[in-house]
Design a protein around this motif. Sequence first.
Motif, PDB file in Angstrom:
ATOM      1  N   TRP A   1       5.180  10.772  -4.610  1.00 13.40           N
ATOM      2  CA  TRP A   1       3.809  10.857  -5.113  1.00 13.40           C
ATOM      3  C   TRP A   1       3.346   9.541  -5.712  1.00 13.40           C
ATOM      4  N   LYS A   2       4.227   8.846  -6.403  1.00 10.70           N
ATOM      5  CA  LYS A   2       3.838   7.583  -7.055  1.00 10.70           C
ATOM      6  C   LYS A   2       3.459   6.535  -6.010  1.00 10.70           C
ATOM      7  N   LYS A   3       4.273   6.409  -4.984  1.00 14.00           N
ATOM      8  CA  LYS A   3       3.990   5.446  -3.915  1.00 14.00           C
ATOM      9  C   LYS A   3       2.722   5.834  -3.152  1.00 14.00           C
ATOM     10  N   ALA A   4       2.554   7.138  -2.900  1.00 18.12           N
ATOM     11  CA  ALA A   4       1.356   7.614  -2.202  1.00 18.12           C
ATOM     12  C   ALA A   4       0.103   7.303  -3.011  1.00 18.12           C
ATOM     13  N   GLN A   5       0.150   7.529  -4.327  1.00 20.09           N
ATOM     14  CA  GLN A   5      -1.002   7.237  -5.186  1.00 20.09           C
ATOM     15  C   GLN A   5      -1.307   5.747  -5.185  1.00 20.09           C
ATOM     16  N   ASP A   6      -0.270   4.920  -5.269  1.00 21.93           N
ATOM     17  CA  ASP A   6      -0.454   3.471  -5.256  1.00 21.93           C
ATOM     18  C   ASP A   6      -1.112   3.021  -3.959  1.00 21.93           C
ATOM     19  N   HIS A   7      -0.628   3.512  -2.833  1.00 22.05           N
ATOM     20  CA  HIS A   7      -1.188   3.114  -1.543  1.00 22.05           C
ATOM     21  C   HIS A   7      -2.598   3.662  -1.353  1.00 22.05           C
ATOM     22  N   TRP A   8      -2.863   4.847  -1.876  1.00 23.81           N
ATOM     23  CA  TRP A   8      -4.216   5.417  -1.840  1.00 23.81           C
ATOM     24  C   TRP A   8      -5.182   4.499  -2.587  1.00 23.81           C
ATOM     25  N   GLU A   9      -4.802   4.049  -3.764  1.00 22.43           N
ATOM     26  CA  GLU A   9      -5.666   3.187  -4.568  1.00 22.43           C
ATOM     27  C   GLU A   9      -5.873   1.829  -3.905  1.00 22.43           C
ATOM     28  N   VAL A  10      -4.853   1.302  -3.254  1.00 16.30           N
ATOM     29  CA  VAL A  10      -4.974   0.023  -2.548  1.00 16.30           C
ATOM     30  C   VAL A  10      -5.995   0.151  -1.418  1.00 16.30           C
ATOM     31  N   LEU A  11      -5.905   1.221  -0.632  1.00 21.40           N
ATOM     32  CA  LEU A  11      -6.830   1.378   0.483  1.00 21.40           C
ATOM     33  C   LEU A  11      -8.259   1.605  -0.002  1.00 21.40           C
ATOM     34  N   VAL A  12      -8.442   2.439  -1.028  1.00 19.97           N
ATOM     35  CA  VAL A  12      -9.792   2.679  -1.548  1.00 19.97           C
ATOM     36  C   VAL A  12     -10.364   1.381  -2.114  1.00 19.97           C
ATOM     37  N   ARG A  13      -9.558   0.616  -2.817  1.00 23.06           N
ATOM     38  CA  ARG A  13     -10.020  -0.669  -3.360  1.00 23.06           C
ATOM     39  C   ARG A  13     -10.462  -1.604  -2.237  1.00 23.06           C
ATOM     40  N   ASP A  14      -9.670  -1.687  -1.171  1.00 21.72           N
ATOM     41  CA  ASP A  14     -10.019  -2.575  -0.059  1.00 21.72           C
ATOM     42  C   ASP A  14     -11.297  -2.122   0.635  1.00 21.72           C
ATOM     43  N   VAL A  15     -11.494  -0.824   0.763  1.00 23.75           N
ATOM     44  CA  VAL A  15     -12.719  -0.319   1.379  1.00 23.75           C
ATOM     45  C   VAL A  15     -13.916  -0.598   0.480  1.00 23.75           C
ATOM     46  N   LEU A  16     -13.734  -0.502  -0.844  1.00 25.01           N
ATOM     47  CA  LEU A  16     -14.833  -0.772  -1.775  1.00 25.01           C
ATOM     48  C   LEU A  16     -15.316  -2.219  -1.697  1.00 25.01           C
ATOM     49  N   CYS A  17     -14.459  -3.120  -1.261  1.00 28.97           N
ATOM     50  CA  CYS A  17     -14.807  -4.544  -1.206  1.00 28.97           C
ATOM     51  C   CYS A  17     -15.485  -4.933   0.104  1.00 28.97           C
ATOM     52  N   THR A  18     -15.990  -3.984   0.858  1.00 25.57           N
ATOM     53  CA  THR A  18     -16.636  -4.303   2.131  1.00 25.57           C
ATOM     54  C   THR A  18     -18.135  -4.472   1.951  1.00 25.57           C
ATOM     55  N   VAL A  19     -18.725  -5.181   2.876  1.00 29.81           N
ATOM     56  CA  VAL A  19     -20.157  -5.455   2.849  1.00 29.81           C
ATOM     57  C   VAL A  19     -20.963  -4.178   3.039  1.00 29.81           C
ATOM     58  N   GLU A  20     -20.425  -3.244   3.803  1.00 34.84           N
ATOM     59  CA  GLU A  20     -21.152  -2.020   4.120  1.00 34.84           C
ATOM     60  C   GLU A  20     -21.485  -1.205   2.872  1.00 34.84           C
ATOM     61  N   LEU A  21     -20.686  -1.319   1.817  1.00 41.32           N
ATOM     62  CA  LEU A  21     -20.914  -0.530   0.606  1.00 41.32           C
ATOM     63  C   LEU A  21     -21.656  -1.310  -0.474  1.00 41.32           C
ATOM     64  N   ALA A  22     -22.061  -2.537  -0.178  1.00 36.37           N
ATOM     65  CA  ALA A  22     -22.696  -3.381  -1.189  1.00 36.37           C
ATOM     66  C   ALA A  22     -24.050  -2.837  -1.637  1.00 36.37           C
ATOM     67  N   GLN A  23     -24.734  -2.096  -0.788  1.00 33.06           N
ATOM     68  CA  GLN A  23     -26.064  -1.586  -1.134  1.00 33.06           C
ATOM     69  C   GLN A  23     -26.012  -0.334  -2.001  1.00 33.06           C
TER      70      GLN A  23
END
Length: 171
Positions: free
Chosen positions: A112-134
């Motif tokens: 669970w700890k590793k899954a949570q860490d990887h979940w947060e990494v992917l969500v963070r990377d998606v948040l840094c995209t241009v598509e969500l800037a608006q």
Amino acid sequence: MFGASRSEKGWSGVYRAFTLIDPPVHGSSWGASVLGWLLVPALIGGVAGHVIAARMQRVKEIATNHLFQQRGLGRRLKLPGRITFLESLHLKSAVDQEFLDRYVRRAHRGDWKKAQDHWEVLVRDVLCTVELAQLDRTEALESAESFARAVMWMTGYQDKCLVCTARANQP
């Protein structure tokens, strides 16, 4: 083609001369080598130029007035959302349970700890995209989690995690 059929190395020799791995040995391989010397960098440059131009165009399409809008008082006082804690999805719905089964139990072997860490990494990377800037903070987080969930759902069919795969392929 004539040189490849007559050569003792066959097509692999022409390919190796074309891609400039081996020096040319006879006349037909010289032709393949010159073609490779001219075409390979041009193809690589063309693909790279297209990718860079497409990324620049996506950034230019966002109107400046959308990027620098002042938020209203309600949006300024509202705290930013938090990334979903995966254990909070446990026993909520059948869809959530299926997602956790694929993502935590299969792709991360119940860690669970590793899954949570990887979940947060992917969500963070998606948040840094241009598509969500608006979008505002809450909408951006919801969209990022929805996209991350879809990505993890698809890779979960192969019992793989995208972040685990990316980290395993790093030198």
